[in-house]
Design a protein around this motif. Structure first.
Motif, PDB file in Angstrom:
ATOM      1  N   VAL A   1       0.859  -1.191   0.000  1.00 24.67           N
ATOM      2  CA  VAL A   1       0.000   0.000   0.000  1.00 24.67           C
ATOM      3  C   VAL A   1       0.891   1.236   0.000  1.00 24.67           C
ATOM      4  O   VAL A   1       2.051   1.179   0.430  1.00 24.67           O
ATOM      5  N   THR A   2       0.338   2.331  -0.501  1.00 30.37           N
ATOM      6  CA  THR A   2       1.050   3.611  -0.433  1.00 30.37           C
ATOM      7  C   THR A   2       0.822   4.175   0.963  1.00 30.37           C
ATOM      8  O   THR A   2      -0.319   4.419   1.357  1.00 30.37           O
ATOM      9  N   ALA A   3       1.906   4.368   1.720  1.00 27.81           N
ATOM     10  CA  ALA A   3       1.768   4.957   3.047  1.00 27.81           C
ATOM     11  C   ALA A   3       1.869   6.476   2.958  1.00 27.81           C
ATOM     12  O   ALA A   3       1.212   7.192   3.712  1.00 27.81           O
ATOM     13  N   ALA A   4       2.704   6.965   2.046  1.00 25.78           N
ATOM     14  CA  ALA A   4       2.883   8.418   1.940  1.00 25.78           C
ATOM     15  C   ALA A   4       3.497   8.779   0.608  1.00 25.78           C
ATOM     16  O   ALA A   4       4.289   8.018   0.046  1.00 25.78           O
TER      17      ALA A   4
ATOM     18  N   TRP B   1      13.381  -0.849   4.256  1.00 29.98           N
ATOM     19  CA  TRP B   1      13.576  -1.034   5.702  1.00 29.98           C
ATOM     20  C   TRP B   1      12.837  -2.304   6.123  1.00 29.98           C
ATOM     21  O   TRP B   1      12.801  -3.248   5.324  1.00 29.98           O
ATOM     22  N   ARG B   2      12.221  -2.350   7.319  1.00 24.79           N
ATOM     23  CA  ARG B   2      11.635  -3.615   7.755  1.00 24.79           C
ATOM     24  C   ARG B   2      10.416  -3.992   6.878  1.00 24.79           C
ATOM     25  O   ARG B   2      10.427  -5.011   6.207  1.00 24.79           O
ATOM     26  N   THR B   3       9.412  -3.105   6.877  1.00 23.27           N
ATOM     27  CA  THR B   3       8.225  -3.389   6.043  1.00 23.27           C
ATOM     28  C   THR B   3       8.011  -2.323   4.969  1.00 23.27           C
ATOM     29  O   THR B   3       7.198  -2.513   4.074  1.00 23.27           O
ATOM     30  N   SER B   4       8.718  -1.210   5.111  1.00 23.28           N
ATOM     31  CA  SER B   4       8.485  -0.098   4.177  1.00 23.28           C
ATOM     32  C   SER B   4       9.661   0.063   3.227  1.00 23.28           C
ATOM     33  O   SER B   4      10.772  -0.406   3.494  1.00 23.28           O
TER      34      SER B   4
ATOM     35  N   THR C   1       6.552   6.424  -0.026  1.00 15.32           N
ATOM     36  CA  THR C   1       6.796   5.314   0.898  1.00 15.32           C
ATOM     37  C   THR C   1       5.720   4.272   0.668  1.00 15.32           C
ATOM     38  O   THR C   1       4.526   4.568   0.774  1.00 15.32           O
TER      39      THR C   1
ATOM     40  N   VAL D   1       4.407   0.299   1.677  1.00 15.27           N
ATOM     41  CA  VAL D   1       4.532  -0.680   2.771  1.00 15.27           C
ATOM     42  C   VAL D   1       4.020  -2.035   2.297  1.00 15.27           C
ATOM     43  O   VAL D   1       2.920  -2.125   1.725  1.00 15.27           O
TER      44      VAL D   1
ATOM     45  N   PRO E   1       1.152  -4.688   8.060  1.00 19.23           N
ATOM     46  CA  PRO E   1       2.520  -4.608   7.531  1.00 19.23           C
ATOM     47  C   PRO E   1       3.302  -5.899   7.758  1.00 19.23           C
ATOM     48  O   PRO E   1       3.218  -6.506   8.836  1.00 19.23           O
TER      49      PRO E   1
ATOM     50  N   ARG F   1      13.979   9.708   5.428  1.00 20.02           N
ATOM     51  CA  ARG F   1      13.247   8.964   6.461  1.00 20.02           C
ATOM     52  C   ARG F   1      13.551   9.541   7.839  1.00 20.02           C
ATOM     53  O   ARG F   1      12.651   9.745   8.650  1.00 20.02           O
TER      54      ARG F   1
ATOM     55  N   ARG G   1      11.776  12.761   8.275  1.00 16.02           N
ATOM     56  CA  ARG G   1      10.329  12.557   8.443  1.00 16.02           C
ATOM     57  C   ARG G   1      10.014  12.114   9.873  1.00 16.02           C
ATOM     58  O   ARG G   1       9.097  12.621  10.506  1.00 16.02           O
TER      59      ARG G   1
HETATM   60  C1  LIG Z   1       0.533   2.212   5.793  1.00 17.39           C
HETATM   61  C2  LIG Z   1      -0.079   1.361   6.917  1.00 17.39           C
HETATM   62  C3  LIG Z   1      -0.132  -0.107   6.458  1.00 17.39           C
HETATM   63  C4  LIG Z   1       0.835   1.483   8.134  1.00 17.39           C
HETATM   64  O1  LIG Z   1       0.202   0.785   9.168  1.00 17.39           O
HETATM   65  P1  LIG Z   1       0.677   0.977  10.700  1.00 17.39           P
HETATM   66  O2  LIG Z   1      -0.270   0.230  11.537  1.00 17.39           O
HETATM   67  O3  LIG Z   1       0.939   2.426  10.966  1.00 17.39           O
HETATM   68  O4  LIG Z   1       2.021   0.165  10.676  1.00 17.39           O
HETATM   69  P2  LIG Z   1       3.384   0.393  11.429  1.00 17.39           P
HETATM   70  O5  LIG Z   1       3.323   1.477  12.461  1.00 17.39           O
HETATM   71  O6  LIG Z   1       3.804  -0.979  11.860  1.00 17.39           O
HETATM   72  O7  LIG Z   1       4.332   0.881  10.272  1.00 17.39           O
HETATM   73  C5  LIG Z   1       4.696   0.002   9.224  1.00 17.39           C
HETATM   74  C6  LIG Z   1       5.720   0.687   8.375  1.00 17.39           C
HETATM   75  O8  LIG Z   1       5.104   1.783   7.694  1.00 17.39           O
HETATM   76  C7  LIG Z   1       5.835   2.950   7.908  1.00 17.39           C
HETATM   77  N1  LIG Z   1       4.865   4.038   7.949  1.00 17.39           N
HETATM   78  C8  LIG Z   1       3.691   4.056   8.585  1.00 17.39           C
HETATM   79  N2  LIG Z   1       3.064   5.231   8.384  1.00 17.39           N
HETATM   80  C9  LIG Z   1       3.878   5.959   7.592  1.00 17.39           C
HETATM   81  C10 LIG Z   1       3.809   7.269   7.033  1.00 17.39           C
HETATM   82  N3  LIG Z   1       2.758   8.059   7.243  1.00 17.39           N
HETATM   83  N4  LIG Z   1       4.817   7.692   6.297  1.00 17.39           N
HETATM   84  C11 LIG Z   1       5.884   6.906   6.035  1.00 17.39           C
HETATM   85  N5  LIG Z   1       6.019   5.648   6.542  1.00 17.39           N
HETATM   86  C12 LIG Z   1       5.035   5.199   7.315  1.00 17.39           C
HETATM   87  C13 LIG Z   1       6.537   2.756   9.241  1.00 17.39           C
HETATM   88  O9  LIG Z   1       7.693   3.569   9.339  1.00 17.39           O
HETATM   89  C14 LIG Z   1       6.888   1.274   9.168  1.00 17.39           C
HETATM   90  O10 LIG Z   1       8.042   1.098   8.377  1.00 17.39           O
HETATM   91  P3  LIG Z   1       9.189  -0.004   8.764  1.00 17.39           P
HETATM   92  O11 LIG Z   1       8.509  -1.274   9.161  1.00 17.39           O
HETATM   93  O12 LIG Z   1       9.971  -0.197   7.500  1.00 17.39           O
HETATM   94  O13 LIG Z   1      10.004   0.617   9.853  1.00 17.39           O
HETATM   95  C15 LIG Z   1      -1.530   1.827   7.277  1.00 17.39           C
HETATM   96  O14 LIG Z   1      -1.461   3.137   7.815  1.00 17.39           O
HETATM   97  C16 LIG Z   1      -2.474   1.824   6.094  1.00 17.39           C
HETATM   98  O15 LIG Z   1      -2.982   0.779   5.716  1.00 17.39           O
HETATM   99  N6  LIG Z   1      -2.729   2.997   5.518  1.00 17.39           N
HETATM  100  C17 LIG Z   1      -3.631   3.125   4.368  1.00 17.39           C
HETATM  101  C18 LIG Z   1      -2.902   2.816   3.076  1.00 17.39           C
HETATM  102  C19 LIG Z   1      -3.740   3.138   1.876  1.00 17.39           C
HETATM  103  O16 LIG Z   1      -4.945   2.962   1.894  1.00 17.39           O
HETATM  104  N7  LIG Z   1      -3.093   3.631   0.809  1.00 17.39           N
HETATM  105  C20 LIG Z   1      -3.762   4.056  -0.380  1.00 17.39           C
HETATM  106  C21 LIG Z   1      -4.172   2.943  -1.250  1.00 17.39           C
HETATM  107  S1  LIG Z   1      -2.894   1.812  -1.647  1.00 17.39           S
END
Ligand SMILES: CC(C)(COP(=O)(O)OP(=O)(O)OC[C@H]1O[C@@H](n2cnc3c(N)ncnc32)[C@H](O)[C@@H]1OP(=O)(O)O)[C@@H](O)C(=O)NCCC(=O)NCCS
Length: 163
Positions: free
Chosen positions: A54-57, A83-86, A112, A114, A122, A146, A149
């Motif tokens: 998924v796109t996180a950011a 990184w780990r999951t991203s 970013t 994930v 993740p 990173r 951020r």
């Molecule tokens: C992205 C998402 C999976 C992260 O879930 P979460 O419960 O916050 O997960 P975590 O806190 O364990 O973070 C997982 C990884 O995401 C990264 N991450 C989470 N939020 C982030 C953000 N806003 N910006 C950048 N990286 C981010 C963390 O740094 C971590 O990376 P790492 O494992 O490599 O260190 C969740 O917020 C989500 O599903 N968001 C919606 C995504 C979406 O709908 N996208 C559009 C359609 S694809």
């Protein structure tokens, strides 16, 4: 998990810009360029993980030059760091006149992505194996973005009294 080189996941998306893609002045909408970047980044990330992402950011999107109706837009996406999951995926956007072959760099984006499992949780992805000095520079710069951020997030939470 075995490290994977960026060359294995690099993605190239090409789209011909039509009238419906632009405003009345003939300039292609920035939002459309962002969508193409997101798609190209998604392909590179999926190829890297061979799983769902998924796109996180969208961390940065610069519009250096406009794109015009009738031009070919090429988005080239590469995993810059994992990184780990991203992972950070960098996308270079170029616009080409199909008649002359003249091409110019119009945008750069950093996203970013994930890796997630079937429930959207993740999940760890493969590390990145860098193969050239350019790839090592991209990885260093992705690490810097990173850190910035994460430092910004911590600072904001501190200001709100939440950290
Ligand atoms: C992205 C998402 C999976 C992260 O879930 P979460 O419960 O916050 O997960 P975590 O806190 O364990 O973070 C997982 C990884 O995401 C990264 N991450 C989470 N939020 C982030 C953000 N806003 N910006 C950048 N990286 C981010 C963390 O740094 C971590 O990376 P790492 O494992 O490599 O260190 C969740 O917020 C989500 O599903 N968001 C919606 C995504 C979406 O709908 N996208 C559009 C359609 S694809």
């Amino acid at each position: 998990m075995e490290p994977k080189p960026a060359s294995e996941s690099r993605a190239v998306l090409v789209k011909w810009m039509g009238i419906g893609d632009a405003n009345s002045a003939g300039f292609v909408h920035g939002g459309l360029v962002m969508k193409l970047c997101d798609e190209a980044a998604g392909i590179a990330a999926i190829r890297h993980c061979r799983g769902r992402v998924v796109t996180a950011a969208m961390d940065r999107m610069t519009f250096i030059l406009p794109v015009h109706v009738g031009e070919l837009v090429t988005c080239t996406a590469s995993v810059n760091a994992a990184w780990r999951t991203s992972m950070e995926v960098g996308v270079r956007v170029e616009a080409e006149s199909p008649l002359t072959g003249e091409s110019r760099h119009t945008s750069t984006a950093y996203l970013t992505m994930v890796a997630v499992d079937d429930d959207g949780t993740p999940t760890p992805g493969p590390p990145l194996a860098t193969e050239s000095e350019t790839e090592r520079r991209r990885e260093r710069e992705a690490e810097l973005r990173r850190q910035n951020r994460l430092a910004e997030r911590d600072e904001i939470l501190r200001h709100r009294g939440e950290a």
